[in-house]
Design a protein around this motif. Sequence first.
Motif, PDB file in Angstrom:
ATOM      1  N   CYS A 231       0.827  -1.210   0.000  1.00 39.45           N
ATOM      2  CA  CYS A 231       0.000   0.000   0.000  1.00 39.45           C
ATOM      3  C   CYS A 231       0.861   1.260   0.000  1.00 39.45           C
ATOM      4  N   ALA A 232       1.984   1.226   0.727  1.00 40.27           N
ATOM      5  CA  ALA A 232       2.872   2.388   0.757  1.00 40.27           C
ATOM      6  C   ALA A 232       3.461   2.658  -0.623  1.00 40.27           C
ATOM      7  N   VAL A 233       3.798   1.597  -1.348  1.00 38.66           N
ATOM      8  CA  VAL A 233       4.350   1.753  -2.689  1.00 38.66           C
ATOM      9  C   VAL A 233       3.303   2.326  -3.645  1.00 38.66           C
ATOM     10  N   LEU A 234       2.061   1.925  -3.467  1.00 39.38           N
ATOM     11  CA  LEU A 234       0.988   2.378  -4.359  1.00 39.38           C
ATOM     12  C   LEU A 234       0.461   3.764  -4.012  1.00 39.38           C
ATOM     13  N   ALA A 235       0.842   4.288  -2.867  1.00 36.66           N
ATOM     14  CA  ALA A 235       0.340   5.587  -2.414  1.00 36.66           C
ATOM     15  C   ALA A 235       0.907   6.725  -3.270  1.00 36.66           C
ATOM     16  N   PRO A 236       0.221   7.862  -3.299  1.00 34.64           N
ATOM     17  CA  PRO A 236       0.715   9.012  -4.072  1.00 34.64           C
ATOM     18  C   PRO A 236       2.067   9.485  -3.551  1.00 34.64           C
ATOM     19  N   ALA A 237       3.004   9.728  -4.458  1.00 35.48           N
ATOM     20  CA  ALA A 237       4.339  10.173  -4.067  1.00 35.48           C
ATOM     21  C   ALA A 237       4.267  11.538  -3.395  1.00 35.48           C
ATOM     22  N   GLY A 238       5.104  11.737  -2.403  1.00 39.90           N
ATOM     23  CA  GLY A 238       5.129  13.003  -1.684  1.00 39.90           C
ATOM     24  C   GLY A 238       5.631  12.825  -0.270  1.00 39.90           C
ATOM     25  N   PRO A 239       5.655  13.909   0.518  1.00 30.29           N
ATOM     26  CA  PRO A 239       6.188  13.851   1.887  1.00 30.29           C
ATOM     27  C   PRO A 239       5.486  12.845   2.781  1.00 30.29           C
ATOM     28  N   ASN A 240       4.150  12.752   2.677  1.00 30.10           N
ATOM     29  CA  ASN A 240       3.426  11.824   3.552  1.00 30.10           C
ATOM     30  C   ASN A 240       3.808  10.384   3.271  1.00 30.10           C
ATOM     31  N   ARG A 241       3.924  10.051   1.998  1.00 27.60           N
ATOM     32  CA  ARG A 241       4.330   8.687   1.673  1.00 27.60           C
ATOM     33  C   ARG A 241       5.760   8.427   2.127  1.00 27.60           C
TER      34      ARG A 241
END
Length: 449
Positions: A231-241
């Motif tokens: 899920c972390a890999v599929l999440a939108p790129a950015g600071p939160n990820r």
Amino acid sequence: MDAKLAQCLELGQKDKGPAYASLLTEVLARPDTSSTTQDIHIIVDTIVNQDNVGLVVGRQVVAELVRLLAEGAIKDVELQKSIINDTLAVIQPKIVSYEEQAATLRFQLADILENEEEWSDAARILMGINFESSQRSIQDADKLRVYVRIVRLLLEDEDSVQAETYYNRAASIVHSTTDRETVLQFKLCQARISDYSRKFLEAASRYHELSFVGEIDEEERQHMLMAAVTCAVLAPAGPNRSRVLGSLYRDERAADIPTYNILSKMFLDHILRPAEIKNFEGTLKPHQLAKIAISSNDRLAASVASDDVDDASVSTRTGPSTVLDRAVMEHNLLASSKIYNNITFHGLGALLDLTPGAAETMARKMIEQGRLRGTIDQVDKLILFDAGREDDDAQGKAGGLGDVEEAEDTGAPFTKHWDMQIRLTAANVESVVQHLTEKGLLRPTSTVA
């Protein structure tokens, strides 16, 4: 059978219940089961629909049938299903009078269907239970257990839409129980609902939290850790990820999972290659490979901005096609900002396998959403990256949890270059001042008191 039923009808009211119960036991104990379903149907239909039997006797006999089935009076599973379905159909017109017995029968049938991995059918059977009855009191804790079970069954068949309906019902009463097992099952449903809803950052955090719970089996915890990474890999790129990736990267157990390689590359802002993406794609579930639609505005912007590019080598793709595709493209765009000071639309398109216009559109969206620091020069068709050191804590250091030795060489090349330019300029100024002083062309300034 008709003669025996007629005899039971002639008995006194207090003797009818034991007589019908005895007849049920006799029918269920027969070695020949060819007419069992039909005989049970006749008995149940008689006690439910005959006015001279009475409601008390009817409930007593149906409860006896429920008990016999629960104790394994019928070994054949298909015969059990047939009897339960038929009994539920017979008592349905008078369900208000037989709610408790019907609920127990539904639980029995749901258990059978779940053992046969008929997930959706089992869920639908449980949905038929009336939890808002005025005839019997049902505790919120009992409702919660059934709601959570329905959600779990629906998610097994990837029916996330209906599962979310029952999840919301469970969420409203989850405070009513202190049962640890029920709470953990609810939290797992919570993580899976977020996963199916493509709220990947939220799902990753919840999966990771559950992977530390000691009451859960070790193999299940390892599975949850893998789900968190996915899920972390599929999440939108950015600071939160980046913060979530940092938390997972620092987890000592992560090194043992098959997807550790892509996790480390994501966290260290390395560009992902097609072969690595292909291997990772094989670990995904169907809903994580869902197709995504490109809006008409984005498609138009991508095509218009690419009209002046006449090169057969330029990609014709106007946007990502799947959730994974989008996640990888956004990651590679973010990783390129750590490598380059600037990049042309054409160059970024080649890197992301997109048309130059589509690459510009993706960069623009990420900049607008605060997931990428930079500016776009549409005259020169350039994207200028602002990779200042002030972003390291947000992007690469997982929320200030401390430096990671492997990550030190990956961040802020633009800042390092800027610092070097300042040093060189200061050194050159010092050299010029010294030279002028030696030639007597520079006089020391006097200070006025």
